[in-house]
Every structure is written in C-alpha cells, then in structure tokens.
Design an enzyme around this catalytic site. Structure first.
Site, short mmCIF file in Angstrom:
data_model
loop_
_atom_site.label_atom_id
_atom_site.label_comp_id
_atom_site.label_asym_id
_atom_site.label_seq_id
_atom_site.Cartn_x
_atom_site.Cartn_y
_atom_site.Cartn_z
N LYS A 178 8.08 1.60 -2.99
CA LYS A 178 8.99 0.47 -3.17
C LYS A 178 8.21 -0.83 -3.14
CE LYS A 178 11.50 -1.94 -0.30
NZ LYS A 178 11.48 -3.29 -0.93
N GLU A 251 -0.05 -1.37 8.10
CA GLU A 251 -0.99 -2.49 7.97
C GLU A 251 -0.13 -3.74 8.02
OE1 GLU A 251 -2.64 -5.52 7.20
OE2 GLU A 251 -2.80 -4.99 5.09
N CYS A 285 -3.33 -11.32 5.14
CA CYS A 285 -3.40 -10.98 6.56
C CYS A 285 -4.79 -11.22 7.15
CB CYS A 285 -3.01 -9.52 6.77
SG CYS A 285 -1.31 -9.15 6.29
N GLU A 381 1.87 -15.99 13.10
CA GLU A 381 1.30 -15.95 11.75
C GLU A 381 2.02 -16.94 10.84
OE1 GLU A 381 -0.33 -12.48 8.80
OE2 GLU A 381 1.63 -12.18 9.71
#
Length: 479
Positions: A178, A251, A285, A381
C-alpha cells in the site's frame, strides 16, 4: 474549465481494478496544491481480494529457484531503466521533487538496489550440515515467510516501494503493498511495469488511507507486516500484528545528531550538512537535522550554516537551481510551521522560518540556534527543512546530548581525530554512524535503527534475511 483528473487503480491478481465499492480520494500535487488524479479508497473487499491473490500465488513463487527469481528481478531493473522518464514524471507529480535530482539521485540507486537483491536471492548463507548428535544429520533451511503486507511512506514513494518489494520477492514471498494515500501514482506505475514480468498475484498494490493499511496488517493472511512511517503508525502496526503474532518490520522516525568537533573543516562540514539537512525538504528519517557543535566554534559555524541556508533554493520541479521542492501535504506544512511558532524565547531563527509563496507547500531552508536539550524541536521529529544547532563542551556531553532522544536511526561525527571518531561510533546509540559525511547509502549495507526508530533492516543481506524464516531438519542415519 475544469481538467479531468487521471484515474489511478489498484493492481490485484494481475489486473487493474477500481475499489470494490467505487470510493476514491483526490491526489494533490504538492508543488501546486491542485488535484491531478483520483485513487481508490480501498476497503475490506479490496484487501481481501489482494491477500487471496497473494496467497494463491505464493506456493508456486516459493518453489521457483533462486535463479528464476533473480532473472525476474533483473528484468524489473532493466524495465525501470527503460521507463525511467515515466517513473520520474509520476514521482514528481507525487511529491513536487526537482526533476533533475529525481533523475540523478533516485533512479540509479533504485535500479542498483533491485539488482543487489536479485543477486542476494542466490547467496543465502547458513550453517553447514553436520552430525551434532550421534547418528543424526542436521541441516538448516531458509524459507520465505509467506505473504507480506507492506506499507510505504510519502517521502520517497518509489524508492521505499523498492526497499519493500525487492527483498521480499527475491526471498520467494508474495506482496501486497500500500502506498501512501498522498503519493500513489509512482507505485501504480511500478505495478504496471512489474505486471508483465512477474506471475499474477506475486505483486499487488492496494491504494487507500490508514484504515486500509490497518485492514492489511490485521488480516489473517500475511505472515509479515512491514512499514516505513511515523512512530505512531509503527506502534499501531506492532499492536495490531501482535494479535496473531505476525512478524513485524518497522523503519520509523529519526532525529539524527550531527556532532561537530572543534578540529573540523567548518566550510566543508557546513556544505555537506546543509545538503544532508535540507535535501528532500528535510523529509528524510536520516536528515542531518540536529547539529551539536563544540562551543569553541559555535558562532562561526552558525554564521556559515545560516549563510548556506539563505543560499539554498526551493521551488518548482522544473527549476534546475533548486535543492528541494515542497513539503508533501498541507498537514505537514502546518506541522513544520507549528514547530517554529512554538519556539521558546531562548531560541533564535538564524535563517528561514517561514512559508515560501502561496502556491504549493514550500517552506524556506531554516536554521535555529540557541536551543536546549529538552526543547520540543530537539525531542520531536520536525520532518521539514529545519536544522537546529546546540553546543557541547566535551566528548561526554556530546554523547549525552546525541543519545538523549527517543529516536536511534542515524547519526554522524565530524572530526579529524581518528581515535575520537572510533570512540564516538561505539558510544553513539544509532543504527548508522557516518564519519565526516552524512546520508550516503549503499545497497550492500544495512539501514535501520533502534529504540523508537523501529527494528529490522532494509537493504543489505541482513534486510534480505528479514524476509526469510529458519527451519531445522534432522534425519537419522540409521533409517
């Protein structure tokens, strides 16, 4: 006069299909803020159909030889090269990325990564057979895990699709993938490319939102769920998968520290760090987003970094002078703006700090100094073109600050002192430690983190092995 939107479709069991109930969502080009396509908003019936197709295809694909799987993946890599301009066009519409950088920085590594896993298919390693008990011979089999439910993110839709399907298919698994609901176009094109090469059902694409992803992870069929995404999404996947003990590969986020010691070549470090921090609008990331600089060179470093930010350009995909394009969606733009608006009084915006233009979701390259370890912008983040700068006094404090966040994906150390670099690489609690560089990746080396950055590895033989299971076979020599 309205422009008709392009129609994207799911790819299930070797054919393109609309969602079973006909529902769709609009897909927006973040460089313009305008819709250019519709994609299926897939529900349970679509997920069921994709899982059933993958399950039917699995026994035959599992039983192919490594050489056959290698041959298929090499054909896919060749097809990616042949249709590179189509992939670039789809990805640019998906993300608003610069055309030139997408061509030079994404297509070649993607092709290389597919070819790496094509080779890895024929190089599975294990213990040698032997008699570990008198009269008995033991052997180890490595087998594919089965159907893999995979969810890719919106920051690198094409490349993350490759990181998902290539090792899974190389190991003999079948896939239901997806893409993000904001970036499905390139993944649908990838399905078209792979459809003429793989047997039907081996690779399936289901478009949809987070509810679609949840249905995939909670489905009874997959033996493994793999996601690249936020910590929140990863925790949700881990919780859902725990209900039937699926294997999970995560991840997730990052907050990469960039530790700059006083003996560093400041000009070279600033040049490399600014690119590693602002590339892809900081939506990475592993982005060099959190600089820790020795107090003795702080002022000089910040001045140079602010100047580099002011000279870095963002803009439309066809502008050859831009380093990065827009943020992916209006929610992400709002998130980045929020971090800047909520900065404490002791923080200083040295460059940028604002939206660029009123068309699309562009944000200026930003440098923030004067921040402290417990500030929100250090601990959370941002996922935007924002680099923070802190100071440290000595090596121990640098390690304390670097490791003092929930994330543990990537980091870098900048020094001419080899012994110090080796000490730091040991002490830094991150899945990757670069020394005097930041962000290069190669297919042969693992990518993955610790703590809230998740577990499991992408790329490398380690990533390939994640998509296999180990079986012990023991036979009597007296039979």
């Amino acid at each position: 006069m309205s422009t008709e939107l392009r129609r994207l479709r799911n790819y299930i069991d070797g054919e393109f299909r609309d969602a079973a109930d006909g529902r769709t969502t609009e897909v927006v080009n973040p460089a313009t803020g305008e819709a250019y396509a519709t994609a299926p908003l897939s529900g349970q019936a679509d997920v069921d159909a994709a899982m059933e197709a993958a399950a039917r295809a699995f026994p035959a694909w599992r039983d192919t030889t490594p050489a056959e799987r290698q041959k298929a993946l090499l054909k896919i890599a060749d097809a990616f090269e042949e249709r590179a301009e189509e992939l670039i066009a789809a990805e640019v519409e998906n993300t608003g990325k610069p055309i030139g950088l997408t061509r030079s920085e994404e297509i070649p590594p993607m092709v290389d990564q597919i070819r790496f896993f094509a080779g890895a298919a024929r190089l599975l390693e294990g213990r040698s057979a032997g008699e570990y008990m008198e009269g008995m011979t033991s052997i180890i089999r490595r087998e594919p895990v089965g159907v893999c439910a995979q969810v890719a993110p919106w920051n690198y839709p094409m490349m993350m699709a490759v990181w998902k399907f290539a090792p899974a298919i190389a190991a003999g698994n079948t896939v239901v993938l997806k893409p993000s609901d904001t970036t499905p176009a390139s993944t649908v094109l990838i399905a078209d490319i792979m459809g003429s090469i793989l047997p039907k059902g081996v690779f399936n694409v289901v478009c949809g939102d987070r509810d679609t992803g949840r249905m995939m992870v909670e489905h009874d069929t997959p033996a493994m769920a793999s996601i690249t995404g936020s910590v929140r999404a990863g925790m949700s996947v881990a919780e859902s998968a725990s209900k039937d003990l699926k294997r999970v590969h995560l991840e997730l986020g990052g907050k990469a520290p960039v530790v700059v010691f006083e003996d560093t070549d400041i000009a070279k470090a600033v040049e490399d760090i600014s690119v590693a921090g602002f590339f892809n609008a900081g939506q990475d990331c592993t982005a060099a987003c959190r600089v820790l600089v020795h107090e003795s060179i702080h002022d000089e470093f910040v001045a140079a970094l602010a100047k580099a930010a002011e000279e870095t350009k963002t803009g439309q995909p066809d502008d050859e002078d831009v380093l990065f394009g827009p943020l992916n969606n209006p929610n992400q733009l709002k998130q980045v703006e929020g971090f800047i608006e909520r900065l404490p009084a002791h923080a200083r915006v040295e460059a940028g700090g604002k939206r660029v233009g009123d068309k699309g979701y562009f944000f200026a390259p930003t440098v923030v100094s004067g921040v402290k370890q417990d500030d929100e912008i250090i601990q959370k983040e941002v996922f935007g073109p924002v680099i923070t700068v802190q100071t440290f006094t000595d090596e121990d404090q640098a390690v304390e600050f670097a490791n003092g966040v929930d994330y543990a994906l990537a980091s870098s150390v900048w020094t001419k002192d080899h012994a110090r670099a080796m000490r730091m690489s040991k002490k830094m609690d991150f899945g990757c430690v670069w020394i005097n560089t930041h962000i290069p990746l190669v297919a042969e080396m693992p990518h993955g983190g610790f703590k809230k950055s998740g577990y499991g590895k992408d790329l490398s033989a380690y990533g390939f092995e994640d998509y296999t299971r180990i079986k012990h076979v023991m036979t009597s020599l007296d039979a």
